[in-house]
Design a protein around this motif. Structure first.
Motif, PDB file in Angstrom:
ATOM      1  N   HIS A  57     -13.317 -73.117  48.126  1.00 49.42           N
ATOM      2  CA  HIS A  57     -14.026 -74.143  48.897  1.00 49.42           C
ATOM      3  C   HIS A  57     -15.495 -73.754  49.082  1.00 49.42           C
ATOM      4  CE1 HIS A  57     -14.615 -77.511  51.530  1.00 49.42           C
ATOM      5  NE2 HIS A  57     -15.007 -76.717  52.510  1.00 49.42           N
ATOM      6  N   GLU A  58     -15.747 -72.481  49.339  1.00 51.21           N
ATOM      7  CA  GLU A  58     -17.127 -72.030  49.495  1.00 51.21           C
ATOM      8  C   GLU A  58     -17.904 -72.226  48.190  1.00 51.21           C
ATOM      9  OE1 GLU A  58     -19.660 -68.112  50.841  1.00 51.21           O
ATOM     10  OE2 GLU A  58     -17.574 -68.281  51.504  1.00 51.21           O
ATOM     11  N   THR A  59     -17.279 -71.952  47.062  1.00 48.78           N
ATOM     12  CA  THR A  59     -17.917 -72.160  45.768  1.00 48.78           C
ATOM     13  C   THR A  59     -18.220 -73.637  45.543  1.00 48.78           C
ATOM     14  OG1 THR A  59     -16.863 -70.206  44.828  1.00 48.78           O
ATOM     15  CG2 THR A  59     -17.622 -71.879  43.268  1.00 48.78           C
ATOM     16  N   GLU A  60     -17.282 -74.508  45.907  1.00 49.11           N
ATOM     17  CA  GLU A  60     -17.507 -75.954  45.782  1.00 49.11           C
ATOM     18  C   GLU A  60     -18.683 -76.403  46.650  1.00 49.11           C
ATOM     19  OE1 GLU A  60     -13.829 -77.928  46.740  1.00 49.11           O
ATOM     20  OE2 GLU A  60     -12.761 -76.938  45.102  1.00 49.11           O
ATOM     21  N   MET A  61     -18.758 -75.875  47.867  1.00 45.41           N
ATOM     22  CA  MET A  61     -19.863 -76.233  48.760  1.00 45.41           C
ATOM     23  C   MET A  61     -21.198 -75.757  48.176  1.00 45.41           C
ATOM     24  SD  MET A  61     -18.511 -75.854  52.705  1.00 45.41           S
ATOM     25  CE  MET A  61     -18.412 -74.065  52.687  1.00 45.41           C
ATOM     26  N   ARG A  62     -21.207 -74.564  47.594  1.00 50.11           N
ATOM     27  CA  ARG A  62     -22.438 -74.042  46.985  1.00 50.11           C
ATOM     28  C   ARG A  62     -22.876 -74.915  45.804  1.00 50.11           C
ATOM     29  NH1 ARG A  62     -23.846 -68.916  48.468  1.00 50.11           N
ATOM     30  NH2 ARG A  62     -22.314 -67.819  49.732  1.00 50.11           N
ATOM     31  N   ARG A  63     -21.924 -75.370  45.021  1.00 51.26           N
ATOM     32  CA  ARG A  63     -22.251 -76.258  43.895  1.00 51.26           C
ATOM     33  C   ARG A  63     -22.837 -77.574  44.397  1.00 51.26           C
ATOM     34  NH1 ARG A  63     -16.876 -74.841  40.781  1.00 51.26           N
ATOM     35  NH2 ARG A  63     -17.631 -73.055  39.596  1.00 51.26           N
ATOM     36  N   LYS A  64     -22.258 -78.095  45.451  1.00 50.16           N
ATOM     37  CA  LYS A  64     -22.752 -79.344  46.040  1.00 50.16           C
ATOM     38  C   LYS A  64     -24.176 -79.150  46.562  1.00 50.16           C
ATOM     39  CE  LYS A  64     -22.457 -83.463  47.961  1.00 50.16           C
ATOM     40  NZ  LYS A  64     -22.572 -84.665  47.197  1.00 50.16           N
ATOM     41  N   ARG A  65     -24.411 -78.019  47.254  1.00 48.11           N
ATOM     42  CA  ARG A  65     -25.755 -77.748  47.778  1.00 48.11           C
ATOM     43  C   ARG A  65     -26.762 -77.648  46.631  1.00 48.11           C
ATOM     44  NH1 ARG A  65     -26.745 -72.402  51.207  1.00 48.11           N
ATOM     45  NH2 ARG A  65     -26.313 -71.470  49.182  1.00 48.11           N
ATOM     46  N   LEU A  66     -26.381 -76.980  45.551  1.00 43.58           N
ATOM     47  CA  LEU A  66     -27.278 -76.832  44.407  1.00 43.58           C
ATOM     48  C   LEU A  66     -27.590 -78.193  43.775  1.00 43.58           C
ATOM     49  CD1 LEU A  66     -28.886 -74.973  42.600  1.00 43.58           C
ATOM     50  CD2 LEU A  66     -26.826 -74.624  41.238  1.00 43.58           C
ATOM     51  N   ALA A  67     -26.584 -79.036  43.656  1.00 38.69           N
ATOM     52  CA  ALA A  67     -26.804 -80.372  43.093  1.00 38.69           C
ATOM     53  C   ALA A  67     -27.755 -81.179  43.981  1.00 38.69           C
ATOM     54  CB  ALA A  67     -25.473 -81.108  42.922  1.00 38.69           C
ATOM     55  N   LEU A  68     -27.567 -81.088  45.291  1.00 42.05           N
ATOM     56  CA  LEU A  68     -28.461 -81.785  46.217  1.00 42.05           C
ATOM     57  C   LEU A  68     -29.875 -81.226  46.121  1.00 42.05           C
ATOM     58  CD1 LEU A  68     -26.095 -81.995  49.295  1.00 42.05           C
ATOM     59  CD2 LEU A  68     -27.010 -83.953  48.040  1.00 42.05           C
ATOM     60  N   LYS A  69     -29.982 -79.909  46.052  1.00 40.76           N
ATOM     61  CA  LYS A  69     -31.299 -79.275  45.942  1.00 40.76           C
ATOM     62  C   LYS A  69     -32.000 -79.723  44.662  1.00 40.76           C
ATOM     63  CE  LYS A  69     -33.508 -74.775  45.625  1.00 40.76           C
ATOM     64  NZ  LYS A  69     -33.303 -73.339  45.546  1.00 40.76           N
ATOM     65  N   ASP A  70     -31.263 -79.800  43.565  1.00 39.04           N
ATOM     66  CA  ASP A  70     -31.842 -80.257  42.298  1.00 39.04           C
ATOM     67  C   ASP A  70     -32.365 -81.680  42.409  1.00 39.04           C
ATOM     68  OD1 ASP A  70     -31.332 -77.823  41.073  1.00 39.04           O
ATOM     69  OD2 ASP A  70     -29.560 -78.527  39.989  1.00 39.04           O
ATOM     70  N   GLU A  71     -31.586 -82.556  43.038  1.00 40.28           N
ATOM     71  CA  GLU A  71     -32.006 -83.939  43.187  1.00 40.28           C
ATOM     72  C   GLU A  71     -33.229 -84.045  44.103  1.00 40.28           C
ATOM     73  OE1 GLU A  71     -30.254 -88.402  44.086  1.00 40.28           O
ATOM     74  OE2 GLU A  71     -28.858 -86.710  44.061  1.00 40.28           O
ATOM     75  N   ILE A  72     -33.222 -83.264  45.179  1.00 45.10           N
ATOM     76  CA  ILE A  72     -34.363 -83.251  46.090  1.00 45.10           C
ATOM     77  C   ILE A  72     -35.599 -82.733  45.366  1.00 45.10           C
ATOM     78  CG2 ILE A  72     -35.288 -82.062  48.133  1.00 45.10           C
ATOM     79  CD1 ILE A  72     -32.380 -82.354  49.317  1.00 45.10           C
ATOM     80  N   ALA A  73     -35.463 -81.668  44.594  1.00 42.61           N
ATOM     81  CA  ALA A  73     -36.580 -81.102  43.830  1.00 42.61           C
ATOM     82  C   ALA A  73     -37.148 -82.144  42.871  1.00 42.61           C
ATOM     83  CB  ALA A  73     -36.141 -79.855  43.080  1.00 42.61           C
ATOM     84  N   SER A  74     -36.279 -82.886  42.228  1.00 40.75           N
ATOM     85  CA  SER A  74     -36.711 -83.923  41.299  1.00 40.75           C
ATOM     86  C   SER A  74     -37.511 -85.019  42.023  1.00 40.75           C
ATOM     87  CB  SER A  74     -35.495 -84.520  40.604  1.00 40.75           C
ATOM     88  OG  SER A  74     -35.872 -85.580  39.773  1.00 40.75           O
ATOM     89  N   MET A  75     -37.024 -85.414  43.175  1.00 34.57           N
ATOM     90  CA  MET A  75     -37.714 -86.436  43.951  1.00 34.57           C
ATOM     91  C   MET A  75     -39.070 -85.928  44.451  1.00 34.57           C
ATOM     92  SD  MET A  75     -34.638 -88.294  46.040  1.00 34.57           S
ATOM     93  CE  MET A  75     -35.656 -89.691  46.574  1.00 34.57           C
ATOM     94  N   LEU A  76     -39.115 -84.664  44.857  1.00 34.64           N
ATOM     95  CA  LEU A  76     -40.389 -84.086  45.303  1.00 34.64           C
ATOM     96  C   LEU A  76     -41.378 -84.014  44.160  1.00 34.64           C
ATOM     97  CD1 LEU A  76     -39.110 -81.213  47.628  1.00 34.64           C
ATOM     98  CD2 LEU A  76     -40.324 -83.287  48.326  1.00 34.64           C
ATOM     99  N   ALA A  77     -40.915 -83.651  42.979  1.00 36.20           N
ATOM    100  CA  ALA A  77     -41.794 -83.580  41.812  1.00 36.20           C
ATOM    101  C   ALA A  77     -42.339 -84.950  41.454  1.00 36.20           C
ATOM    102  CB  ALA A  77     -41.039 -82.971  40.632  1.00 36.20           C
ATOM    103  N   SER A  78     -41.502 -85.966  41.562  1.00 28.86           N
ATOM    104  CA  SER A  78     -41.933 -87.318  41.242  1.00 28.86           C
ATOM    105  C   SER A  78     -42.928 -87.855  42.270  1.00 28.86           C
ATOM    106  CB  SER A  78     -40.734 -88.263  41.194  1.00 28.86           C
ATOM    107  OG  SER A  78     -39.886 -87.920  40.121  1.00 28.86           O
ATOM    108  N   ALA A  79     -42.724 -87.470  43.513  1.00 30.13           N
ATOM    109  CA  ALA A  79     -43.587 -87.972  44.602  1.00 30.13           C
ATOM    110  C   ALA A  79     -44.913 -87.233  44.654  1.00 30.13           C
ATOM    111  CB  ALA A  79     -42.864 -87.827  45.937  1.00 30.13           C
ATOM    112  N   GLY A  80     -44.929 -85.989  44.149  1.00 30.00           N
ATOM    113  CA  GLY A  80     -46.133 -85.156  44.276  1.00 30.00           C
ATOM    114  C   GLY A  80     -47.086 -85.439  43.211  1.00 30.00           C
TER     115      GLY A  80
END
Length: 80
Positions: A57-80
């Motif tokens: 479960h902890e590994t699944e949560m880490r994967r989810k966090r990484l996916a969210l971080k990737d999407e957030i990073a992409s949005m920040l790059a597009s906005a910047g």
């Protein structure tokens, strides 16, 4: 395991102002940010054994966090 929270401001120190702006102006970004915060806190609680979970479960949560971080990073790059 670092036991250190991975807050968005720490992950993207160069984009703190943009994160704040997007939270206010973009509902999708605000939802992603909140979801990231929630999963990040859950991982921190699991790491510090405040709320232990299985390794899987902890590994699944880490994967989810990484996916969210990737999407957030992409949005920040597009906005910047």
């Amino acid at each position: 395991m670092s036991h250190t929270p991975h807050e968005l401001a720490e992950e993207f120190p160069h984009a703190v102002e943009m994160i704040h702006k997007l939270k206010l102006e973009d509902a999708h970004f605000a939802r992603l940010s909140e979801e990231y915060h929630d999963i990040n806190r859950a991982i921190h609680r699991a790491e510090t054994l405040v709320e232990p979970v299985s390794d899987m479960h902890e590994t699944e949560m880490r994967r989810k966090r990484l996916a969210l971080k990737d999407e957030i990073a992409s949005m920040l790059a597009s906005a910047g």
